[in-house]
Design a protein around this motif. Sequence first.
Motif, PDB file in Angstrom:
ATOM      1  N   GLN A 163      44.025  40.878  49.663  1.00 11.28           N
ATOM      2  CA  GLN A 163      45.025  39.484  50.111  1.00 11.28           C
ATOM      3  C   GLN A 163      44.769  38.511  49.532  1.00 11.28           C
ATOM      4  N   GLY A 164      43.839  37.937  48.229  1.00 13.69           N
ATOM      5  CA  GLY A 164      43.782  38.003  47.228  1.00 13.69           C
ATOM      6  C   GLY A 164      42.986  36.047  47.294  1.00 13.69           C
ATOM      7  N   TYR A 165      41.516  36.598  48.336  1.00 11.42           N
ATOM      8  CA  TYR A 165      40.582  35.714  48.274  1.00 11.42           C
ATOM      9  C   TYR A 165      39.310  35.747  47.684  1.00 11.42           C
ATOM     10  N   ALA A 206      40.118  46.642  39.763  1.00 10.82           N
ATOM     11  CA  ALA A 206      39.901  45.779  40.280  1.00 10.82           C
ATOM     12  C   ALA A 206      39.119  44.294  40.100  1.00 10.82           C
ATOM     13  N   SER A 207      38.641  44.396  39.508  1.00 13.06           N
ATOM     14  CA  SER A 207      38.195  42.767  38.920  1.00 13.06           C
ATOM     15  C   SER A 207      38.199  43.149  37.244  1.00 13.06           C
ATOM     16  N   VAL A 208      38.585  43.945  36.748  1.00  9.22           N
ATOM     17  CA  VAL A 208      39.277  43.607  35.446  1.00  9.22           C
ATOM     18  C   VAL A 208      40.564  42.868  36.163  1.00  9.22           C
ATOM     19  N   ARG A 209      41.067  43.556  36.980  1.00  6.77           N
ATOM     20  CA  ARG A 209      42.855  42.643  37.910  1.00  6.77           C
ATOM     21  C   ARG A 209      42.926  41.069  37.729  1.00  6.77           C
ATOM     22  N   LEU A 210      41.286  41.167  38.306  1.00  3.17           N
ATOM     23  CA  LEU A 210      41.309  39.923  38.868  1.00  3.17           C
ATOM     24  C   LEU A 210      40.874  38.926  37.721  1.00  3.17           C
ATOM     25  N   LEU A 238      42.825  35.207  36.756  1.00  2.05           N
ATOM     26  CA  LEU A 238      42.453  33.986  36.372  1.00  2.05           C
ATOM     27  C   LEU A 238      42.650  33.710  35.328  1.00  2.05           C
ATOM     28  N   GLY A 239      42.704  34.410  34.172  1.00  2.00           N
ATOM     29  CA  GLY A 239      43.032  34.442  33.290  1.00  2.00           C
ATOM     30  C   GLY A 239      41.651  33.983  32.288  1.00  2.00           C
TER      31      GLY A 239
END
Length: 189
Positions: A112-114, A145-149, A153-154
């Motif tokens: 959900q992008g939180y 999921a954390s890698v994608r985040l 984030l750049g």
Amino acid sequence: MRVLEFREPIGTERLLLRLQTDADLDAVYSWQSRADVCQYLLYEPRDRETVAARLARDAAHTRLESNGDYLQLAVERRTDSRMIGQMYFTVDNAEYSTLEIGWVFHPDVEGQGYAAEAARALLALGFETMGAHRIIASLTPENTASVRLCLRLGMREEAHFIQDMFIKGRWEDTGVYAMLDREWSARRS
């Protein structure tokens, strides 16, 4: 890098990042007791007493100045005041103006992008308020999921260490992602 004494919550469009309190015990226990959440963390699922002790210890940390100083912030959803996750922010190397960021969220709010919204708020705090030169995230590379985040984030991948940590009875890899202050500024302009 400037010293930060965290006193006032950070508000985003949908979230409030604030210091944790004893009242957060049920929420934190709801994910720290789950094997599916802890599989990518440094600890096994925790019992209620361990979570309560850790919560009390973390709540006392409010200042970022020296190596190892940290904040463990509650992420609260504004619409219903539900604590949905935690953001970790620590001084990795004060001399080199390096901070480290981390996160854990309840699986019910995944996708959900939180986490991205909360992480952007802490990146802004680190770069714009504290004057950090570099912010890193260290994580298990299998935590896609954390890698994608990190990538969203750049942050860029800087390292993949092979079996560099012995945790939970086995050797684990560590991925390191990072962003520099100039990269943050370029994204903001």
